[in-house]
Design a protein around this motif. Structure first.
Motif, PDB file in Angstrom:
ATOM      1  N   ASP A 274       9.117   4.352 -14.730  1.00 46.63           N
ATOM      2  CA  ASP A 274       7.978   5.074 -15.304  1.00 46.63           C
ATOM      3  C   ASP A 274       6.758   4.982 -14.390  1.00 46.63           C
ATOM      4  O   ASP A 274       6.003   5.942 -14.229  1.00 46.63           O
ATOM      5  N   LEU A 275       6.544   3.792 -13.800  1.00 43.71           N
ATOM      6  CA  LEU A 275       5.437   3.620 -12.868  1.00 43.71           C
ATOM      7  C   LEU A 275       5.594   4.547 -11.666  1.00 43.71           C
ATOM      8  O   LEU A 275       4.610   5.061 -11.121  1.00 43.71           O
TER       9      LEU A 275
ATOM     10  N   GLU B 191       6.411   7.472 -11.612  1.00 44.25           N
ATOM     11  CA  GLU B 191       5.957   8.829 -11.908  1.00 44.25           C
ATOM     12  C   GLU B 191       4.472   9.012 -11.607  1.00 44.25           C
ATOM     13  O   GLU B 191       3.993  10.141 -11.498  1.00 44.25           O
ATOM     14  N   THR B 192       3.732   7.912 -11.498  1.00 43.73           N
ATOM     15  CA  THR B 192       2.283   8.012 -11.289  1.00 43.73           C
ATOM     16  C   THR B 192       1.822   7.439  -9.956  1.00 43.73           C
ATOM     17  O   THR B 192       0.705   7.710  -9.524  1.00 43.73           O
ATOM     18  N   ARG B 193       2.656   6.635  -9.312  1.00 47.08           N
ATOM     19  CA  ARG B 193       2.324   6.107  -7.989  1.00 47.08           C
ATOM     20  C   ARG B 193       3.615   5.866  -7.223  1.00 47.08           C
ATOM     21  O   ARG B 193       4.709   5.947  -7.777  1.00 47.08           O
ATOM     22  N   GLU B 194       3.508   5.557  -5.948  1.00 51.02           N
ATOM     23  CA  GLU B 194       4.683   5.424  -5.093  1.00 51.02           C
ATOM     24  C   GLU B 194       5.362   4.077  -5.322  1.00 51.02           C
ATOM     25  O   GLU B 194       4.791   3.010  -5.060  1.00 51.02           O
TER      26      GLU B 194
ATOM     27  N   ASN C  23      12.076   6.272  -9.555  1.00 50.32           N
ATOM     28  CA  ASN C  23      11.384   6.986 -10.624  1.00 50.32           C
ATOM     29  C   ASN C  23      12.364   7.242 -11.761  1.00 50.32           C
ATOM     30  O   ASN C  23      13.481   6.718 -11.753  1.00 50.32           O
ATOM     31  N   LYS C  24      11.951   8.048 -12.721  1.00 55.62           N
ATOM     32  CA  LYS C  24      12.820   8.289 -13.880  1.00 55.62           C
ATOM     33  C   LYS C  24      14.153   8.906 -13.477  1.00 55.62           C
ATOM     34  O   LYS C  24      15.198   8.597 -14.048  1.00 55.62           O
TER      35      LYS C  24
ATOM     36  N   THR D 289       0.398  -4.913 -11.802  1.00 58.67           N
ATOM     37  CA  THR D 289       0.209  -3.465 -11.703  1.00 58.67           C
ATOM     38  C   THR D 289       0.905  -2.745 -12.855  1.00 58.67           C
ATOM     39  O   THR D 289       0.340  -1.828 -13.468  1.00 58.67           O
TER      40      THR D 289
ATOM     41  N   GLU E 205      -1.089  -0.667 -15.880  1.00 64.64           N
ATOM     42  CA  GLU E 205      -0.821   0.756 -16.141  1.00 64.64           C
ATOM     43  C   GLU E 205      -0.244   0.996 -17.530  1.00 64.64           C
ATOM     44  O   GLU E 205      -0.598   1.955 -18.200  1.00 64.64           O
ATOM     45  N   GLN E 206       0.658   0.117 -17.972  1.00 66.41           N
ATOM     46  CA  GLN E 206       1.460   0.425 -19.155  1.00 66.41           C
ATOM     47  C   GLN E 206       1.147  -0.435 -20.375  1.00 66.41           C
ATOM     48  O   GLN E 206       1.528  -0.074 -21.494  1.00 66.41           O
TER      49      GLN E 206
ATOM     50  N   GLN F 224      -2.187  -1.954 -21.273  1.00 64.58           N
ATOM     51  CA  GLN F 224      -3.587  -2.202 -20.927  1.00 64.58           C
ATOM     52  C   GLN F 224      -4.243  -3.279 -21.792  1.00 64.58           C
ATOM     53  O   GLN F 224      -5.033  -4.084 -21.293  1.00 64.58           O
TER      54      GLN F 224
END
Length: 456
Positions: free
Chosen positions: A18-19, A21-24, A47-48, A123, A127-128, A130
């Motif tokens: 999932d991470l 999908e928003t960063r490398e 990624n997913k 990290t 992100e997931q 908070q």
């Protein structure tokens, strides 16, 4: 406790995907399953789309050791985010400045550069999860402040800081459906939650270069000196100082965020809560925490006001009656069991009762004369007494919680004991059930840290 296999950990693999999908998120090495089949080549994104290749198999190495995350939380960002937490609560900023902790925080934040996996975990949490990230940083800062106040040496303070950062990493490896469930959790689901301590220990043990003591501190951060913690139910003589610093910090931060902040209570209102729990963790940790909080220039404004004084003090008197009844009933049951039985559940129950009675005798808050004075405060609206009354109410709430969990502990003891006749067990259990039902109406609307306590 639920078993954990870091080579077959689907929950965290999904979080990494999932991470991605928003960063490398990149494979830092070839990723193989335990049969030697190549699943993802080095340099490929995770990624997913790629996650199915991972979660279907048991891996040769833990997934976190084979992943690089671009822009992961580093020393500078950690330092900034901790300051962001302090800015949300002005007293903490004042404590930080008055205690001269800025240089210490900078130096400890730099430790993050040594541990890429630690950065990766933070990290993912940032992100997931908070709310958990915010709470983790608050616990980390408070643990650092307490440790500094206790004059821990450099190595101890570093271990305490790293363990505080990692203490809830295990939560990211638990099924999100359990973590996000709104209904009451079942006993097996609670065991999953409690397993985060053991999972965290395993994760930290696998971080290259990490001192093994950090893993021990992590696994002990829900243990209590009275033996009612988890996962092992250790008593004080088997616990590390650093684990009890984090346990106390975690308890205080959780109570503030989950109860006080939502109900309009302040950091000052933590003082009576801490007083009741002064022996739940090492006393020197408690003394250091009080010294830290006193540097915050805390306001003496009370949540009891002229508008609510009648309701609040009626609640206080009701709590007093409940507590008197519970104390009497529990002391009678423990006396009937006798002193010769050394079962650890019974040791815990005796320890809790001793601690509560010590608080009661030291404060006099259950005396009839004190309650008459409280009633007069309500009638005459004596504003100068509101702060003290608020402190007493908080102490009564916390002592009731301790006695309610003592009922659970004694009930578990009776289930396991072979030294007591069944007829005597039933008599004792009937008293416990009666005590619990009488206290339930008072207690059921309140939430406190570790309220979902399950004794081992």
């Amino acid at each position: 406790m639920t078993s954990f296999d870091p080579l077959a950990d689907k929950a965290y693999a999904v979080r990494l995907a999932d991470l991605g999908e928003t960063r490398e998120v990149i494979a830092s090495e070839d990723i193989y399953n335990d049969q030697g089949t190549l699943l993802i080549k080095k340099g490929m994104p995770v990624n997913k789309k790629m996650s199915e290749r991972i979660i279907r198999f048991k891996l040769l190495r833990p997934i976190e050791s084979s992943i690089d995350v671009t822009g992961s939380v580093g020393a500078r960002e950690l330092f900034r985010d901790i300051h962001s937490v302090l800015e949300q609560w002005a007293p903490l900023q004042t404590m930080h400045a008055n205690l001269g902790l800025e240089t210490t925080l900078k130096q400890l934040s730099m430790l993050l550069a040594k541990y890429p996996v630690l950065r990766q975990k933070l990290t993912v949490m940032q992100e997931q999860m908070q709310a958990l990230y915010r709470q983790t940083l608050a616990v980390t800062w408070l643990s650092m402040a307490i440790g500094s106040q206790m004059k821990l040496d450099k190595a101890q303070l570093e271990e305490c800081f790293l363990a505080a950062l990692a203490h809830d990493f295990g939560m990211m490896h638990i099924d999100p459906a359990v973590l996000e469930k709104k209904e009451k959790l079942s006993a097996p689901e609670w065991r999953q939650i409690q397993a985060h301590t053991v999972i965290g220990k395993t994760l930290v043990e696998n971080i290259p270069g990490m001192n093994p003591r950090v893993a021990r501190i992590v696994v002990e951060h829900h243990e209590r000196c009275d033996g009612t913690g988890y996962p092992a139910g250790k008593f004080s003589d088997r616990l590390t100082k650093e684990s009890q610093i984090i346990a106390l910090s975690d308890s205080v931060v959780s109570v503030y965020l989950n109860r006080y902040e939502k109900s309009g209570r302040t950091i000052r209102d933590l003082m009576p809560f801490i007083q009741v729990n002064s022996e739940s963790h090492f006393y020197e940790c408690y003394a250091a925490l009080v010294a830290v909080l006193k540097q915050g220039m805390l306001t003496e404004i009370s949540f009891i006001t002229n508008d609510n004084v009648t309701k609040q003090l009626e609640h206080l008197v009701s709590k007093n009656d409940t507590l008197n009844y519970l104390l009497s009933a529990l002391e009678n049951v423990v006396t009937e069991i006798g002193q010769e039985n050394e079962h650890r559940f019974l040791q815990s129950a005796r320890t809790i009762l001793t601690q509560v009675m010590k608080t009661v005798r030291g404060s006099g808050i259950l005396d009839e004369g004190y309650i008459r004075w409280i009633k007069q405060v309500s009638i005459d609206k004596i504003e100068s007494a509101y702060r003290e009354a608020a402190d007493v109410l908080i102490m009564l709430e916390e002592m009731e919680w301790h006695l309610t969990r003592t009922i659970k502990i004694l009930d578990n003891f009776l289930d396991q004991s072979t030294a007591i006749e069944n007829s005597d067990k039933e008599t004792m259990r009937a008293r416990l059930i009666h005590s619990k039902s009488d206290a339930k109406q008072e207690h059921q609307s309140e939430t406190v840290v570790d309220e979902k306590f399950v004794i081992n």
